[in-house]
Design a protein around this motif. Structure first.
Motif, PDB file in Angstrom:
ATOM      1  N   LEU A 301     -17.751  34.363  16.095  1.00 47.48           N
ATOM      2  CA  LEU A 301     -17.651  33.225  17.012  1.00 47.48           C
ATOM      3  C   LEU A 301     -17.189  33.676  18.399  1.00 47.48           C
ATOM      4  O   LEU A 301     -17.700  33.192  19.415  1.00 47.48           O
ATOM      5  N   ALA A 302     -16.225  34.616  18.440  1.00 41.80           N
ATOM      6  CA  ALA A 302     -15.743  35.109  19.733  1.00 41.80           C
ATOM      7  C   ALA A 302     -16.859  35.833  20.483  1.00 41.80           C
ATOM      8  O   ALA A 302     -17.044  35.636  21.695  1.00 41.80           O
ATOM      9  N   LEU A 305     -19.412  33.234  21.713  1.00 38.29           N
ATOM     10  CA  LEU A 305     -18.912  32.479  22.863  1.00 38.29           C
ATOM     11  C   LEU A 305     -18.943  33.333  24.124  1.00 38.29           C
ATOM     12  O   LEU A 305     -19.350  32.864  25.199  1.00 38.29           O
ATOM     13  N   THR A 437     -15.841  25.357  18.649  1.00 42.31           N
ATOM     14  CA  THR A 437     -16.405  26.565  19.268  1.00 42.31           C
ATOM     15  C   THR A 437     -17.915  26.598  19.118  1.00 42.31           C
ATOM     16  O   THR A 437     -18.649  26.941  20.058  1.00 42.31           O
TER      17      THR A 437
END
Length: 616
Positions: A301-302, A305, A437
């Motif tokens: 996810l990081a 993003l 997110t």
């Protein structure tokens, strides 16, 4: 014979091209494309074969053989790889027609494809490693293909630009080195992990290894360490944080290489391998892997993003698409990691997203290559006049961006709706953070795809066009994007229920609004936008921090070596010399002198013994 045809035909048929280029006789590029087409036919034949494992014995006493697998994942991935490689090969016949290294290009292009096919179909980890290393070698050769560094169009960044001590432009030769050196960081832990697996299991066949037993034997800490070491290779090959920078500078290679690398090979290999491992490990039955899969979820996810927000600020065509690939790969890792909590369905959903992304991204890269040829500019530029004169490129971009952005009812919408449902299932574990997110990523993703469309065909700066009446180039990307239309019906039939959910429709509406807003206003001049365009200066890690640390360690090692040298060649000899002199002074040959030494020694020992008795 099918396996040999599949793997060897791309390489064997590229050899006439190499010889013709070396002998300067003629251009035989079509021979290499024929090899790609034969591999496509072989992959179709393999798709029709029954599921199972096909073994070619090599070192049976060590449990090492070439084991090929036909299952749900490999069947589709094999066809996807050969189909995309064949169409990009057709495109290359025109795109690379006047290149000065055609033999080099086609040999490594076809080696790239063959290596990926070995990764796709190999069940044995040793055989898979051969393909894995082939991908690394071919990526270095193709990313740095224009090694002369003499063409501004082959660079990434603005030539001559600096921010503080950071050089903000990268040449093909440097980018090729960066790619293979970064990948090697992840490959070494992966090799050690495979060695540990072989030592514990006595087997290297992914489907036959008793994964549950290995992880149970290692415990929570050992299982987490082994899994993350094994996945360091996929992390670096798929450019997950903090290893993402090589993927951006890899855009120095020919656009055809970028299209293949970002769709069906190399970066897809990392995500695909994680899916294959999870398919047979069955993490939903292995409690020791919870920490590892939670880490992969957060990392994915990081990375996604980061890729999405950076793409919002990118001004180079291929770098923007590279950032979007990073975002998509992060989503693939994150959704596959959900399999620990929701089961095999997460792997299947992530895999279908890989397919949709591969076809759409290959289309967009091929369009970008055509635009670079037509405008002689690698930055986003073009207005409605360009759209009128390159109608097929304009149409292909509209279709690909709509199908990839997640706008209902287009292709990616159905897959992303199912992803949304799966993330809902882990709210009791992680709260709303993953879901929020994911929605933010979806909005940013839609916006930068619209930006790509708008600044290339609608609201970009006007440029002079250099059209050459290409036929194969537009045919290739039109055929590529045409597959996204029937694919929409396939995924809708699978995930139509999720797409009909109120929350999915709401997110789809927000994504549509983001797409329209970015289409109308694709740029926003601000300091934040400039920072995002500079990729949050993450290249400082590669270009400043790591080299500084490396030089510090090198100097420390140098001084340590000098200290050892001083001690070994000067201090120790001098000490022994003085000791030798002292001994020689004692050796007088007079009995009374020896008696004095003995009495002195005894007296000293008595003093020491007395001190110990008094002290303790």
């Amino acid at each position: 014979m099918i396996w040999l045809i599949l793997l060897l035909s791309p390489i064997v048929f590229s050899i006439p091209t190499v010889l013709a280029w070396y002998l300067r006789k003629s251009n035989l590029s079509y021979s290499a494309v024929i090899g790609l087409f034969i591999s496509l036919l072989a992959s179709v034949q393999i798709y029709r074969m029954p599921e199972g494992f096909y073994t070619i014995e090599w070192l049976p006493s060590l449990g090492i053989s070439f084991v090929f697998v036909v299952d749900y994942l490999s069947r589709l991935m094999g066809i996807l790889t050969t189909f995309i490689a064949f169409l990009i090969g057709l495109y290359s016949l025109e795109y690379m027609k006047h290149d000065y290294r055609l033999g080099w290009y086609w040999f490594f292009f076809n080696t790239f494809t063959a290596s990926m096919l070995l990764v796709v179909y190999s069940d044995n980890l040793f055989g898979l490693l051969i393909g894995w290393e082939g991908l690394g070698l071919a990526s270095w050769a193709l990313i740095g293909h224009w090694f002369r560094d003499d063409d501004e169009l082959s660079y990434v960044g603005v030539i001559g630009r600096k921010v503080w001590k950071l050089k903000m432009f990268w040449s093909p030769s440097f980018a090729g080195w960066r790619a293979i050196s970064t990948i090697r960081i992840g490959d070494m832990p992966m090799f050690f992990a495979i060695a540990v697996i072989f030592a514990l299991a006595g087997n290297l066949n992914i489907s036959a290894i008793h994964w549950h037993h290995i992880f149970a034997k290692l415990g929570l800490v050992g299982a987490t360490a082994l899994m993350l070491m094994l996945l360091m290779g996929p992390f670096t090959k798929s450019a997950q944080l903090p290893f993402s920078e090589w993927l951006m500078t890899a855009m120095t290679g020919p656009t055809t290489v970028s299209a293949l690398l970002h769709s069906a090979t190399m970066v897809a290999a990392g995500a695909y391998l994680f899916m294959r491992l999870s398919w047979y490990i069955e993490p939903w039955h292995v409690h020791e892997l919870e920490t590892a899969y939670a880490f992969i979820l957060v990392l994915g996810l990081a990375s996604s993003l980061y890729g999405a927000v950076v793409a919002l600020g990118c001004r180079e065509r291929k770098v923007l698409l590279a950032s979007s690939t990073l975002s998509s790969l992060g989503i693939m890792f994150a959704i596959t990691a959900l399999s620990y909590w929701v089961g095999k369905i997460a792997i299947i959903v992530a895999f279908w997203y890989l397919i949709v992304h591969a076809l759409a991204k290959a289309t967009l890269f091929l369009v970008a290559g055509h635009l670079i040829h037509a405008t002689h500019d690698r930055f986003l530029c073009g207005d409605i006049d360009l759209a009128k004169r390159l109608k097929l490129a304009f149409v292909a971009t509209i279709v690909a961006t709509l199908c990839l952005s997640g706008i209902p009812p287009f292709t990616a919408y159905w897959v992303k709706s199912e992803m949304d449902e799966l993330i809902h299932h882990i709210t009791h574990e992680f709260g709303l953070a993953p879901l929020v997110t994911f929605v933010i990523i979806a909005l940013a993703y839609s916006a930068f795809l619209a930006k790509f469309l708008s600044l290339n065909f609608l609201k970009g700066r006007r440029v002079e066009l250099h059209l050459h009446r290409e036929i194969l180039m537009p045919s290739a990307y039109i055929l590529m994007c045409a597959t996204l239309i029937p694919l929409a019906f396939v995924v809708a039939s699978k995930y139509g229920k999720a797409g009909a959910e109120t929350t999915s429709i709401a997110v789809g509406l927000l994504v549509s609004i983001a797409y329209v807003v970015a289409l109308i206003k694709p740029t926003h001049e601000s300091r934040l936008g400039a920072v995002l365009g500079d990729r949050l200066y993450l290249m400082a890690l590669n270009d400043l921090i790591v080299p500084k640390v490396g030089w510090f360690l090198a100097k420390l090692s140098y001084y340590f070596d000098k200290a050892i040298d001083l001690f070994s060649h000067y201090v120790m000899p001098e000490m022994f010399e003085e000791l030798s002199k002292a001994v020689r002074r004692i050796q007088t040959g007079i009995l009374t002198d020896y008696l004095k030494v003995v009495i002195g020694f005894v007296f000293a020992m008595m003093l020491i013994a007395g001190w110990f008795e008094w002290r303790f």
